[in-house]
Design an enzyme around this catalytic site. Sequence first.
Site, short mmCIF file in Angstrom:
data_model
loop_
_atom_site.label_atom_id
_atom_site.label_comp_id
_atom_site.label_asym_id
_atom_site.label_seq_id
_atom_site.Cartn_x
_atom_site.Cartn_y
_atom_site.Cartn_z
N LEU A 73 0.81 -1.22 0.00
CA LEU A 73 0.00 0.00 0.00
C LEU A 73 0.85 1.28 0.00
CD1 LEU A 73 -2.93 -1.19 2.31
CD2 LEU A 73 -3.06 -0.71 -0.13
N CYS A 130 -6.15 -6.01 2.85
CA CYS A 130 -4.84 -6.14 2.19
C CYS A 130 -3.99 -7.15 2.95
CB CYS A 130 -4.13 -4.79 2.14
SG CYS A 130 -2.47 -4.94 1.43
N GLY A 217 -5.64 -12.35 -10.52
CA GLY A 217 -5.63 -12.79 -11.92
C GLY A 217 -6.53 -13.99 -12.16
C1 SIN Z 1 -0.81 -3.80 -1.77
O1 SIN Z 1 -0.63 -2.57 -1.91
O2 SIN Z 1 0.01 -4.50 -1.16
C2 SIN Z 1 -2.04 -4.44 -2.34
C3 SIN Z 1 -3.29 -3.75 -1.98
C4 SIN Z 1 -4.36 -4.64 -1.42
O3 SIN Z 1 -4.24 -5.87 -1.46
O4 SIN Z 1 -5.34 -4.11 -0.91
#
Ligand code: SIN
Length: 303
Positions: A73, A130, A217
């Site tokens: 993030l 996340c 994916g």
């Molecule tokens: C990330 O930024 O690591 C991915 C974002 C997410 O899975 O919400």
Amino acid sequence: MVDLSVDLGFLKLKNPVMAASGTFGYGLEFQPLYNLNLLGGLVVKGLYFKPREGNPPPRLAESPCGLINSIGLQGIGVEAFCREILPWLADLTTAVIANVCGEEEGEYARVAEYLSRHPGLAALELNISCPNVREGGKCPAQDPEATYRTVKRVRQASSLPLITKLSPNVTDITAVALAAQEAGSQAVSLVNTFLALAIDLESRKPKLGNVLGGLSGPAIKPLAMRMVFEVARKVKIPVIGLGGIFNYQDALEFMVAGASAVQVGTANFVNPQACPEIIKGIEDWAESQGIKRLSEIVGSLKF
Ligand code: SIN
């Protein structure tokens, strides 16, 4: 003419296709490629209060039919977003949704409150799912009580419509979806990525700097669609489906499973035109089927 519009109750979209958070930058990055007003909506990259560097590289590893990411993030923070990006996004006629993050419940609420004071957003998407920012891939969306508390706190901090983004890394996603609904979320989006590991055999080291990452994916599409199906049968609020949508057939299948709208994520990296192509494909398919209102197909699975 097919009516592609989607009425989520709290928000009307011109069509069901949104660009998913984390795969579409802050929207600006795709502006040279096509008219963003074609989209049903776009969800910007996750926002904490302060800027954030993200996880150590490497942050991406490919796998058959999938991508494993551990971005962590990374982002510019909510103040820079509202100052530098949101005024430009506010001119779009597509629904602009901010993805809200937090180290703890208070930060989620602070980010949501700050965003609510700035015009231009149609809704907030609460990112409690996340897998790349807490030890061992943990996240609030793995616990119905933590989900309830976080949603409730954000609900009290902001009057913007709230979509809660759920994690597939749970035994029963419907329990978490119900907790989000009970706390006042007006919709749920699912699923975020599946906690995953990629190994480099020669060095016997993880391929990602943060060891674990999240798989997205086509590899996850049947799993994500099963979860959309389960959740849509349990909750009263709209379900937004995502997970491996690469073409219009995938998008329509998610809708038949119960999604009122969909998000396109990883496909944006492979084909930056994926979203407008999917919208056109949906329209052509509906026309060929004699469908007048696309929303008729939501939850129409025959079994
Ligand atoms: C990330 O930024 O690591 C991915 C974002 C997410 O899975 O919400």
